[in-house]
Design a protein around this motif. Structure first.
Motif, PDB file in Angstrom:
ATOM      1  N   ILE A  17     -10.127 -13.828   6.534  1.00 19.48           N
ATOM      2  CA  ILE A  17      -9.713 -12.879   5.499  1.00 19.48           C
ATOM      3  C   ILE A  17      -8.419 -13.348   4.836  1.00 19.48           C
ATOM      4  N   ALA A  18      -7.521 -13.973   5.597  1.00 21.96           N
ATOM      5  CA  ALA A  18      -6.305 -14.530   4.992  1.00 21.96           C
ATOM      6  C   ALA A  18      -6.657 -15.666   4.037  1.00 21.96           C
ATOM      7  N   ALA A  30      -6.520 -17.014  -7.872  1.00 21.04           N
ATOM      8  CA  ALA A  30      -7.396 -16.697  -9.006  1.00 21.04           C
ATOM      9  C   ALA A  30      -6.935 -15.464  -9.778  1.00 21.04           C
ATOM     10  N   GLY A  31      -5.979 -14.717  -9.237  1.00 21.93           N
ATOM     11  CA  GLY A  31      -5.586 -13.464  -9.870  1.00 21.93           C
ATOM     12  C   GLY A  31      -6.693 -12.433  -9.845  1.00 21.93           C
ATOM     13  N   HIS A  32      -7.492 -12.464  -8.790  1.00 21.45           N
ATOM     14  CA  HIS A  32      -8.682 -11.627  -8.679  1.00 21.45           C
ATOM     15  C   HIS A  32      -8.349 -10.301  -7.999  1.00 21.45           C
ATOM     16  N   GLY A  33      -8.939  -9.225  -8.469  1.00 17.95           N
ATOM     17  CA  GLY A  33      -8.666  -7.890  -7.966  1.00 17.95           C
ATOM     18  C   GLY A  33      -9.062  -7.653  -6.522  1.00 17.95           C
ATOM     19  N   ALA A  86      -6.699  -7.022  -3.172  1.00 16.18           N
ATOM     20  CA  ALA A  86      -6.336  -5.760  -2.519  1.00 16.18           C
ATOM     21  C   ALA A  86      -7.261  -5.449  -1.346  1.00 16.18           C
ATOM     22  N   PHE A  87      -8.543  -5.769  -1.460  1.00 14.06           N
ATOM     23  CA  PHE A  87      -9.464  -5.516  -0.350  1.00 14.06           C
ATOM     24  C   PHE A  87      -9.100  -6.362   0.867  1.00 14.06           C
ATOM     25  N   ASN A 140      -8.254  -5.103   4.556  1.00 19.29           N
ATOM     26  CA  ASN A 140      -8.952  -5.585   5.752  1.00 19.29           C
ATOM     27  C   ASN A 140      -7.966  -6.151   6.776  1.00 19.29           C
ATOM     28  N   LEU A 141      -6.963  -6.873   6.307  1.00 20.23           N
ATOM     29  CA  LEU A 141      -5.954  -7.394   7.231  1.00 20.23           C
ATOM     30  C   LEU A 141      -5.179  -6.251   7.894  1.00 20.23           C
TER      31      LEU A 141
END
Length: 181
Positions: free
Chosen positions: A147-148, A157-160, A163-164, A168-169
């Motif tokens: 997940i890291a 990538a600047g992908h939203g 936050a997920f 999860n972490l």
């Protein structure tokens, strides 16, 4: 029709999505035959609709067909093959078949890294999914690593979905009794 079916799906109109996608499939079959990349794309979409509707057996049928067509027409390292493997892995995960899910996600990740790069959004999504499988088995060290890795790629990538991964972490930290970030 395929795009209209996807719009209906995104609006939660599963019956309309299914109808439009089946109509698109029929047109593609008429134009190109049963085994075309267009038919494969619609089969993948139909699988997603059926998964959302809760019919995992129907979803698997569609995803297996998309996989078979893509493997035949696209070759071993095409991103669409990774998509199909990821979809099949998701079904296995939902069924609690975590060993199978991990194997399929790992195959998808291999293709994604080879075809799009290790920091691609698709690879990050699969790292996150692999992490979720490890979370489900209680293997929090591997889950954290996966997940890291996803988080770092999403950040690049600047992908939203960044936050997920943070969420999860946080779940992992809570599960192992850590506090803070």
């Amino acid at each position: 029709l395929h795009r209209r079916g996807l719009v209906a799906f995104n609006r939660g109109q599963l019956d309309d999505a299914r109808k439009l996608l089946n109509e698109a499939r029929a047109l593609y079959v008429k134009a190109s035959g049963e085994r075309s990349v267009d038919v494969s794309a619609v089969e993948a979409s139909l699988g997603t609709v059926e998964r959302q509707a809760g019919d995992l057996d129907a979803a698997e049928k569609h995803h297996q067909l998309a996989f078979a067509i893509d493997k035949e027409l696209r070759g071993e390292l095409h991103p669409d093959l990774a998509r199909d493997l990821h979809n099949l892995a998701g079904l296995a995960r939902l069924r609690g078949e975590l060993g199978d899910a991990l194997d399929l996600y790992t195959q998808a990740l291999h293709i994604e890294v080879k075809s799009r790069g290790k920091d691609s959004v698709q690879a990050a999504l699969t790292h996150n999914s692999i992490g979720l499988v490890h979370m489900a088995t209680g293997n929090f060290a591997y889950a954290t690593t996966e997940i890291a890795t996803a988080r770092d790629a999403f950040r690049i990538a600047g992908h939203g979905d960044f936050a997920f991964t943070e969420h999860n972490l946080g779940i992992i930290r809570a599960a192992v009794g850590e506090s803070g970030g």
